[in-house]
Write a protein that holds these residues in place. Sequence first.
Motif, PDB file in Angstrom:
ATOM      1  N   CYS A  52      -5.877  -3.586   2.038  1.00  0.00           N
ATOM      2  CA  CYS A  52      -4.701  -3.041   2.530  1.00  0.00           C
ATOM      3  C   CYS A  52      -5.378  -2.993   4.052  1.00  0.00           C
ATOM      4  N   CYS A  77       0.325   3.324   3.297  1.00  0.00           N
ATOM      5  CA  CYS A  77       0.782   3.182   4.785  1.00  0.00           C
ATOM      6  C   CYS A  77       1.596   2.165   4.683  1.00  0.00           C
ATOM      7  N   GLY A  93      -3.949  -2.390   6.714  1.00  0.00           N
ATOM      8  CA  GLY A  93      -3.301  -1.137   7.596  1.00  0.00           C
ATOM      9  C   GLY A  93      -4.292   0.032   7.431  1.00  0.00           C
ATOM     10  N   CYS A  94      -4.957   0.572   6.220  1.00  0.00           N
ATOM     11  CA  CYS A  94      -5.726   1.541   6.366  1.00  0.00           C
ATOM     12  C   CYS A  94      -7.021   1.177   5.660  1.00  0.00           C
ATOM     13  N   CYS A 132       0.834  -1.127   0.134  1.00  0.00           N
ATOM     14  CA  CYS A 132      -0.100   0.122   0.133  1.00  0.00           C
ATOM     15  C   CYS A 132       0.931   1.139  -0.143  1.00  0.00           C
TER      16      CYS A 132
END
Length: 151
Positions: A121, A91, A123-124, A88
């Motif tokens: 993703c 992030c 992460g985000c 990503c």
Amino acid sequence: MTKFLVDRMLGQTAKWLRFLGIDAEYAPECEDEKLLEIAKEEQRIIITRDKELGRYDDVFLVEKGTPENIIKNILDTYHVEIEPLSRCAKCNTSVESIPEEEVKEEIPEGIYQRNEKFWYCSGCDQYYWRGSHWDKIMKKIEDIVEDSDEG
Ligand SMILES: [Zn+2]
């Protein structure tokens, strides 16, 4: 696998490293000593324009140049494996391929219809697909990698 800690001022460079699938975290704003400590702890190479930092080992001092040039220099200097668009760009988390039925409810209908492959993703909390920007990014990645091999 070489990992990097990218200076806050080099946001474009971090983004392109991530597009190439290279682990590139943003350096937090803190004292040089603290940065060196983080880099050592996480075994990351610092990428910076800061000449003071550039005197240390495992720091890549960036001279003037476009993000492409900077990336080429990094690829020439360090052995890094490239896996385009596996990470990503926002992030730095590795994205996972997910089955299309799992994204159906999450993205606009038109996008769902036009695409077959999707990534997520964690992460985000973001979904990805091969939008119109994909080809542009891949083209640029090819340019970067080809030039780097020749040089
Ligand atoms: Zn993300």
